[in-house]
Each structure stands twice: as structure tokens, then as C-alpha cells.
Design an enzyme around this catalytic site. Structure first.
Site, PDB file in Angstrom:
ATOM      1  N   SER A  89      27.654  18.928 -33.059  1.00 44.77           N
ATOM      2  CA  SER A  89      29.071  18.842 -33.355  1.00 44.77           C
ATOM      3  C   SER A  89      29.386  17.731 -34.358  1.00 44.77           C
ATOM      4  CB  SER A  89      29.851  18.656 -32.049  1.00 44.77           C
ATOM      5  OG  SER A  89      31.225  18.821 -32.243  1.00 44.77           O
ATOM      6  N   ASP A 113      34.726  19.638 -38.198  1.00 42.59           N
ATOM      7  CA  ASP A 113      33.556  18.821 -37.877  1.00 42.59           C
ATOM      8  C   ASP A 113      32.301  19.650 -38.119  1.00 42.59           C
ATOM      9  OD1 ASP A 113      33.870  20.541 -35.748  1.00 42.59           O
ATOM     10  OD2 ASP A 113      33.299  19.077 -34.230  1.00 42.59           O
ATOM     11  N   ASP A 171      30.180  21.493 -36.500  1.00 39.79           N
ATOM     12  CA  ASP A 171      30.042  22.876 -36.043  1.00 39.79           C
ATOM     13  C   ASP A 171      31.367  23.611 -36.057  1.00 39.79           C
ATOM     14  OD1 ASP A 171      31.198  21.613 -33.839  1.00 39.79           O
ATOM     15  OD2 ASP A 171      30.098  22.822 -32.385  1.00 39.79           O
ATOM     16  N   ASP A 189      34.239  23.405 -34.544  1.00 38.77           N
ATOM     17  CA  ASP A 189      35.010  23.789 -33.358  1.00 38.77           C
ATOM     18  C   ASP A 189      36.246  22.916 -33.192  1.00 38.77           C
ATOM     19  OD1 ASP A 189      33.857  21.430 -32.466  1.00 38.77           O
ATOM     20  OD2 ASP A 189      33.095  22.249 -30.595  1.00 38.77           O
TER      21      ASP A 189
END
Length: 448
Positions: free
Chosen positions: A104, A241, A243, A245
């Protein structure tokens, strides 16, 4: 050693705590546990595997694929794709299991493994515990034609982008947007989805090289986005960010629009369309008091959970709510996604801007964000934080001083021997003063 799974999968230093051997063992165990619970009943199991852009994702995904196929699971390789994209395709492709390799917003040297069950939903604690318990146990290995096969799924980006664009109700033509992709998993699909929906997109931090993910960019480093929005005369900017999400925004003047403000904008939009279940939005205890006050003033209830998007998700799933999120920019819209989705969030904010012909700062002006000060007090016995009489008295005194114009929250860290002291007040000076005073009390009373 503590529990291997954290609040968002297994995460750690790649090739340090998180090794290829661990990735392989976890994948084999996940295949066994889910198979025995009936997930694979009556058919040959299929898993989808996606990665963010970290260089370590190459060897870790190879280990995950080796583990799954050795356990008789066929694997579709999605390539670099946001976590919510992997979740979406787990459901859309009818896969039995989804795996995402990402840490992340963490720095590049870290990585993580997130497992998703059928439908693209996160595994519950009981299944994670079972996977951890079954690791490295003896097992009968399939041979010959019973081992899993590996195929690439080359249209993953196009399918996920089409899904995202399909959620937009208005033409986004005329809106100029800067999108900071954090040199991460959305570097291709993020700009594509916004452009396909009609927006003019200036993509920054969209040239990943395996080493530069989250490096001075993305939702944890907003300076570059703020400059770019002003320089390009954009209507709005969004920062993802690694990833993708989560999503934060910047208005045309370069001012930050945080997750609480985004949540407020979307809550009003959904309520207007009759799509906000029970006229309630799910947030965490860290949400700004200004958000809670704005929602209640608009006749919208706020259900607050513990900090962490998994707790928001659990409440939404249990009670059927359609919108939830965190101040950090995790926004979950359950009609379209099973997890936080940064690109979806950006599209829905743009859709609201197009529908109302209003700027992001006008829309976000529905709430007055109160000054918030957060202090970490390390080296204390956090287990006594809720029971110490002197600490409780100090908190009560602070709450009486603030009245309805602020609030106090003491929260134990889930991973470290520290207590977090958060104070909101009508002025930053008052919040800082009260937070410092409470931190001194916590330090004196709970010192190890």
C-alpha cells in the site's frame, strides 16, 4: 512471534520478514484451508494474482503462483493492478481466490500479501488464523495433470477501467484533473479511466521503475500534487497511494481536501439519489468532529467504528450500508466495490462536480474541519490507559473545557507500547495546549 496476519494481510520488509518461502507457504496453506471450507467444491479452483510496482513483487508473486499451482490451483496473472482492481476481477471472473502483492502506502522496500475470498472480499480473522495454523504441515501433493496451470489475463486493465467508467453518470468533459499515481499500481489504469470518462488528465508520478513507488509522491506526499494543480490551472487534483485503495484531493488553489471532506461530498450525493442506505455513513472514531456535525446537520447519521478500513467494511457488510471511509482517504462505495478504491473515489467526486457545476472546494465547504492535534506518547503501559483514575479525570476536565466545540480521544496503539492522544478544538492553539497537557498526564501515570 505475534500473529502473522495484520489488519491488512501479511506485510513486512521484502526478503527480510517477508520471504519467498513465506509467500509460498502462505499460498499453499490458503489453498488448503479455502478448499476444505468448500470454496472449491465441485470444480477446479482458479485464483487471480496482481501486484503493485515494487521490484520485490516479481519474486514474491512468483512464489505465490508456485505455491498455488503446486496445490492444484489454476492461476490467472493480472500484472500490475490496484488492489480494488484485483478485488473486482476476483468477482467478475468468478475466481475462487484473489491475491494482491502490495504494501500500500509503505516505502518501496516493504511488501505485503493480501488474500481475497470469492467475490473479492477480504478474509475474516478466523480464516486467516486457520491459514496461519496450517502452514508447513505435511500434505499430499497433486501430480501430473492435477497441478495448477498458469495463464496471463492480458485485458485486466481494460476490464477494470470499463467497470470504473460505468459508475459515472455525467460527461466529465471540460474538467481538467491532475492525477498523482504514486508511481504505483494505478499508473496506467488511473489516467485511462479518467480520460475514458471524458476528463482532461495530467498524470504525474506515473512512471514506475520498481524502485520509486510512494517516493515523495502519492497520498502521503501531497506537495507535488499541490504545485502541479496550480501550475496547470487544473480544477482539481487527486493523489492515490501505491496500490490505489485510497484517494485524497487538492482544490484549484492547492488546498488539501481530506478523506472526511470527500466522504461528506459523496454522502450528500448518494442521499440525493436515494442510494445512501438508512441515510447513514460509516466512519471511524478518528473522523473529524466537523464531519460528524455536518452530517448530522444534513440529517445524515454517522456510525463510527474502530480505526481501520476493515472495521468500516465489517460494519457496512453487517448492516448493509452503502458508503463508508476514513480520513486517510479510504472510501468504500459498496454498490461498486468491495474495498476502498481511489480511482473510483476520484471519478465519483468528478461526477458530483459535473452534476452540480460546483468546484471541489465549494462541495467540500459543507463541513468545517476543526483543528486536530495528534500526539503519540511512547514508553507507557497502554493496557492501563482506560482504567487509570488520574488519566480519566484529566480527560473529563478537558472535555468539560471543550464542551460541544471539540472532543478528546485516547487510543491504544495496536502494535506499539504507546498511547495516542487526539484533541479537536475550535482553534489549533487550544487543541495543541490540551493535547500536550493530556500527554504529560499519560506519560506520568502510565510510564513503564
Amino acid at each position: 512471534m505475534g500473529r502473522l496476519f495484520g489488519t491488512d494481510g501479511v506485510r513486512g520488509l521484502a526478503n527480510g520478514r517477508l520471504t519467498a518461502e513465506l509467500a509460498l507457504d502462505l499460498s499453499v496453506s490458503a489453498a488448503h484451508v479455502l478448499g476444505e471450507r468448500g470454496t472449491f467444491a465441485g470444480h477446479r479452483p482458479v485464483a487471480v494474482v496482481g501486484t503493485d510496482t515494487r521490484v520485490s513483487g516479481e519474486f514474491l508473486s512468483a512464489a505465490v503462483v508456485a505455491g498455488l499451482t503446486s496445490a492444484g490451483v489454476d492461476v490467472l496473472i493480472l500484472g500490475d493492478l490496484p488492489t480494488p482492481g484485483v478485488a473486482y476481477l476476483t468477482g467478475a471472473l468468478g475466481a475462487d481466490l484473489g491475491v494482491m502483492l502490495s504494501a500500500s502506502h509503505n516505502p518501496m522496500p516493504d511488501n505485503g500479501i493480501k488474500f481475497l475470498a470469492r467475490g473479492g472480499v477480504k478474509l475474516d480473522d478466523a480464516i486467516e488464523d486457520a491459514i496461519e495454523k496450517r502452514m508447513q504441515e505435511p500434505w499430499e501433493r497433486p501430480i501430473g495433470g492435477d497441478v495448477g496451470r498458469i495463464r496471463r489475463h492480458p485485458t485486466a486493465i481494460e476490464e477494470y477501467a470499463a467497470h470504473l467508467v460505468g459508475t459515472v453518470s455525467h460527461d466529465l468533459s471540460g474538467l481538467r484533473v491532475v492525477l498523482d499515481c504514486a508511481n504505483g499500481a494505478a499508473s496506467v489504469v488511473g489516467p485511462k479511466a479518467l480520460r475514458d470518462a471524458g476528463a482532461e488528465v495530467i498524470a504525474i508520478a506515473a512512471e514506475p521503475d520498481g524502485l520509486n513507488i510512494n517516493d515523495g509522491c502519492g497520498s502521503t506526499h501531497l506537495d507535488g500534487l499541490q504545485r502541479a494543480v496550480v501550475e496547470h490551472g487544473a480544477d482539481v487534483g487527486f493523489a492515490l497511494d501505491g496500490d490505489a485503495d485510497r484517494c485524497l484531493a487538492v482544490d484549484a488553489r492547492g488546498e488539501v481536501v481530506d478523506g472526511d471532506q470527500i466522504l461528506a461530498v459523496l454522502a450528500l450525493a448518494l442521499r440525493e439519489r436515494g442510494e445512501l442506505h438508512a441515510d447513514t455513513v460509516v466512519a471511524t472514531v478518528m473522523s473529524n468532529l466537523g464531519f460528524v456535525q455536518a452530517m448530522r446537520g444534513a440529517g445524515i447519521g454517522v456510525l463510527q467504528t474502530k480505526v481501520g478500513d476493515r472495521y468500516v467494511l465489517e460494519a457496512m457488510k453487517t448492516l448493509g450500508h452503502t458508503l463508508g471511509g476514513e480520513q486517510s482517504g479510504h472510501v468504500i462505495m459498496s454498490r461498486h466495490a468491495t474495498t476502498g478504491d481511489g480511482v473510483l473515489t476520484a471519478l465519483q467526486v468528478l461526477d458530483r462536480m459535473a452534476a452540480t457545476s460546483a468546484s471541489i472546494d465549494e462541495l467540500a465547504g459543507v463541513m468545517n474541519r476543526l483543528p486536530q492535534v495528534l500526539l503519540n506518547v511512547p514508553g507507557v503501559d497502554k493496557s492501563r490507559a482506560d482504567d487509570d483514575f488520574v488519566v480519566a479525570a484529566a480527560v473529563a476536565e478537558a472535555e468539560a473545557e471543550l464542551g460541544d466545540s471539540g472532543r478528546v480521544l485516547l487510543r491504544q496503539s495496536g502494535t506499539e507500547p504507546l498511547v495516542r492522544v487526539m484533541v479537536e478544538a475550535s482553534s489549533h492553539a487550544q487543541a495543541a495546549s490540551i493535547a500536550a497537557r493530556l500527554a504529560d498526564v499519560v506519560r506520568a501515570q502510565l510510564a513503564l
